[in-house]
Design an enzyme around this catalytic site. Structure first.
Site, PDB file in Angstrom:
ATOM      1  N   ASP A 215     -51.378  43.603  19.638  1.00 56.52           N
ATOM      2  CA  ASP A 215     -51.006  44.177  20.933  1.00 56.52           C
ATOM      3  C   ASP A 215     -49.572  44.682  20.952  1.00 56.52           C
ATOM      4  O   ASP A 215     -49.063  45.063  22.004  1.00 56.52           O
ATOM      5  CB  ASP A 215     -51.251  43.181  22.068  1.00 56.52           C
ATOM      6  CG  ASP A 215     -50.315  41.986  22.033  1.00 56.52           C
ATOM      7  OD1 ASP A 215     -49.802  41.655  20.943  1.00 56.52           O
ATOM      8  OD2 ASP A 215     -50.100  41.363  23.090  1.00 56.52           O
TER       9      ASP A 215
ATOM     10  N   SER B 187     -53.716  39.184  21.064  1.00 53.31           N
ATOM     11  CA  SER B 187     -52.491  39.354  20.289  1.00 53.31           C
ATOM     12  C   SER B 187     -52.765  39.375  18.785  1.00 53.31           C
ATOM     13  O   SER B 187     -53.433  40.268  18.280  1.00 53.31           O
ATOM     14  CB  SER B 187     -51.502  38.241  20.672  1.00 53.31           C
ATOM     15  OG  SER B 187     -50.228  38.502  20.154  1.00 53.31           O
TER      16      SER B 187
ATOM     17  N   ASP C 213     -46.597  43.393  20.710  1.00 53.17           N
ATOM     18  CA  ASP C 213     -45.468  42.749  21.371  1.00 53.17           C
ATOM     19  C   ASP C 213     -44.605  41.961  20.380  1.00 53.17           C
ATOM     20  O   ASP C 213     -43.640  41.322  20.781  1.00 53.17           O
ATOM     21  CB  ASP C 213     -45.922  41.862  22.535  1.00 53.17           C
ATOM     22  CG  ASP C 213     -46.759  40.671  22.104  1.00 53.17           C
ATOM     23  OD1 ASP C 213     -47.137  40.584  20.911  1.00 53.17           O
ATOM     24  OD2 ASP C 213     -47.043  39.804  22.967  1.00 53.17           O
TER      25      ASP C 213
ATOM     26  N   ASP D 284     -48.152  43.555  15.622  1.00 50.52           N
ATOM     27  CA  ASP D 284     -49.389  42.785  15.715  1.00 50.52           C
ATOM     28  C   ASP D 284     -50.382  43.545  16.595  1.00 50.52           C
ATOM     29  O   ASP D 284     -50.133  44.683  16.988  1.00 50.52           O
ATOM     30  CB  ASP D 284     -49.128  41.364  16.233  1.00 50.52           C
ATOM     31  CG  ASP D 284     -48.678  41.325  17.676  1.00 50.52           C
ATOM     32  OD1 ASP D 284     -48.133  42.333  18.151  1.00 50.52           O
ATOM     33  OD2 ASP D 284     -48.850  40.286  18.338  1.00 50.52           O
TER      34      ASP D 284
END
Length: 448
Positions: free
Chosen positions: A245, A102, A247, A243
């Site tokens: 990833d 992440s 999400d 960010d």
């Protein structure tokens, strides 16, 4: 049962150090595959990843584990976490996997799982996988003729792009908007600019040159300085920071001011409430969301339900109690009308829809309340349990008495790092600062 591998968001750690080593990833693939292998049909798992160098290593180890227990593997390549969740359902996979840490730096990596319904696994499902990881699984391997196959599949990125575009009304166009989008040199570096451009916007992308090492480095939702500068430079209407990833999302207005997830939830909640779309007369957030958000929603006749930190706990509460908006201050925004997990791009599109609906600048649309002064400090520790120390407990109790009903304290261990997070908020910033400092001092002494 103590969780050895899983934290608040899957398994995470430094790449090539336990638990993010190839041998453990191999066992994780075998254990997860066995846990979700039921029935006589041909089982399949989809695997996506972000742009970290270690993604190749973890991906290949997982593929070996899954195929060894008879699952076919569909490799998506770099893909946002919410896209993996959506595609798990779309292709009727038994399991979805995202290889990502992440917002963490490139040295870290992680493994997140999604069930066949596209939702993150429950604690019970993770415990079942954990129980298998350290067992001898040699007796449960597939026979030679039942081994799984692995292949890379094309076209999945386009499928997610169309999905994201369809979350907006067909007649809505972003024409006339100049948008800077920072993809954090991460998983959305191709899809996010494409979606915004196809919807009509003038797009200035940054953070779209991943090299394996620069994910989240001086960019993205955790470091918005570059985005703020670019918004000023090109006189953009809005900046969007994702960010690694994708999400989570943070917005920057036309003046270069940062707008966090609490403000974004307020924007969407009020708009959906006015349109009759908001379910359960409120939203779900975590204990970290600002008291100002709770008061603002209360003024609209809406409620704020709080959960422990972690977007999957937000989602669980939403599913159990019928909410369709939830999220975290950090920018995880979950809109369950569209997605099963946080989706930074889809959340940004909903904010843009509100901007278009109100026909006002982002700085006006996205400033719904004045945040209550909030202070967050982290204390690193190793091998101890500082929150069990009597002096720490006494400092926390004294702090709660000092703040009374005009503030809150949240003291908790991080689920992803060896940190104790100390958060205090209240109407008097000086009092909050003093309370937090005393607790941090007590925790620091106990940790030493």
């Amino acid at each position: 049962m103590t969780r050895k591998y899983f934290g608040t968001d899957g398994i995470r750690g430094t790449a090539n150090r336990a638990p993010m080593t190839p041998d453990i990833a191999l066992k994780v693939g075998m254990a997860a595959g066995l846990s979700f292998r039921n029935g006589a049909h041909r089982h399949r798992v989809v695997i996506g990843k972000d742009t970290r160098l270690s993604g190749y290593m973890i991906e290949n180890a997982l593929v070996a584990g899954f195929t060894a227990v008879g699952l076919d593997v569909l490799l998506l390549g770099p893909m946002p976490t919410p896209a993996v969740a959506m595609l798990t359902r779309s292709v009727r996979a038994d399991l979805g996997v995202m290889i990502s840490a992440s917002h963490n730096p490139y040295q870290d990596n992680g493994i997140k799982f999604f069930g066949p319904d596209g939702y993150k696994l429950s604690d019970d499902a993770e415990r079942e996988i954990e129980a298998l990881i350290d067992q001898d699984l040699s007796g449960k391997l597939a026979t030679p003729e039942q081994l799984g196959r692995a292949k890379r599949i094309d076209g999945m990125r386009d499928r997610y792009i169309e999905f994201a575009k369809r979350t907006l009304p067909r007649e809505l166009s972003l024409a006339g908007l100049r948008i800077v989008v920072d993809c954090a040199n991460g998983a959305a570096y191709k899809v996010a600019p494409e979606v915004l451009w196809e919807l009509g916007a003038e797009v200035i992308p940054i953070g779209v040159d991943p090299n394996g090492y620069n994910i989240n480095l001086d960019c993205g939702s955790t470091d918005t300085d570059a985005l703020c500068r670019k918004v000023h430079e090109v006189r953009a209407d809005i900046g969007i920071a994702l960010d690694g990833d994708a999400d989570r999302v943070i917005i920057v207005d036309e003046n270069g001011q940062v707008v966090d997830g609490d403000q974004l939830m307020a924007v969407v909640a009020q708009s959906w409430h006015e349109d009759g779309r908001l379910a359960a007369s409120g939203i779900v957030a975590t204990v970290m969301s600002n008291l100002g958000l709770e008061r603002y929603l209360g003024g609209l006749g809406l409620s704020l339900a709080r959960t422990k930190v972690g977007d999957r706990y937000v989602v669980e509460h939403m599913r159990q109690h019928g909410y369709n908006v939830g999220g975290e201050q950090s920018g995880h925004i979950v809109l369950s009308d569209f997605a099963t997990t946080g989706d930074g791009l889809v959340a940004a599109l909903q904010v843009l829809a509100c901007v278009g609906k109100l026909d006002r600048p982002v700085s006006e649309v996205c400033r719904r309340f004045d945040p209550v002064p909030q202070i967050l400090r982290n204390v690193r520790y190793s091998g101890s349990r500082p929150l069990d120390d009597p002096a720490v407990k006494a400092a926390i109790e004294d702090g709660e008495k000092t703040l009374g009903t005009s503030g809150r304290l949240v003291i908790r261990p991080s689920g992803t790092e060896p940190l104790i997070r100390v958060m205090g908020e209240g109407d008097d910033a000086g009092v909050v600062r003093d309370v937090v400092s005393r607790i941090v001092d007590a925790v620091t002494r106990a940790a030493a």
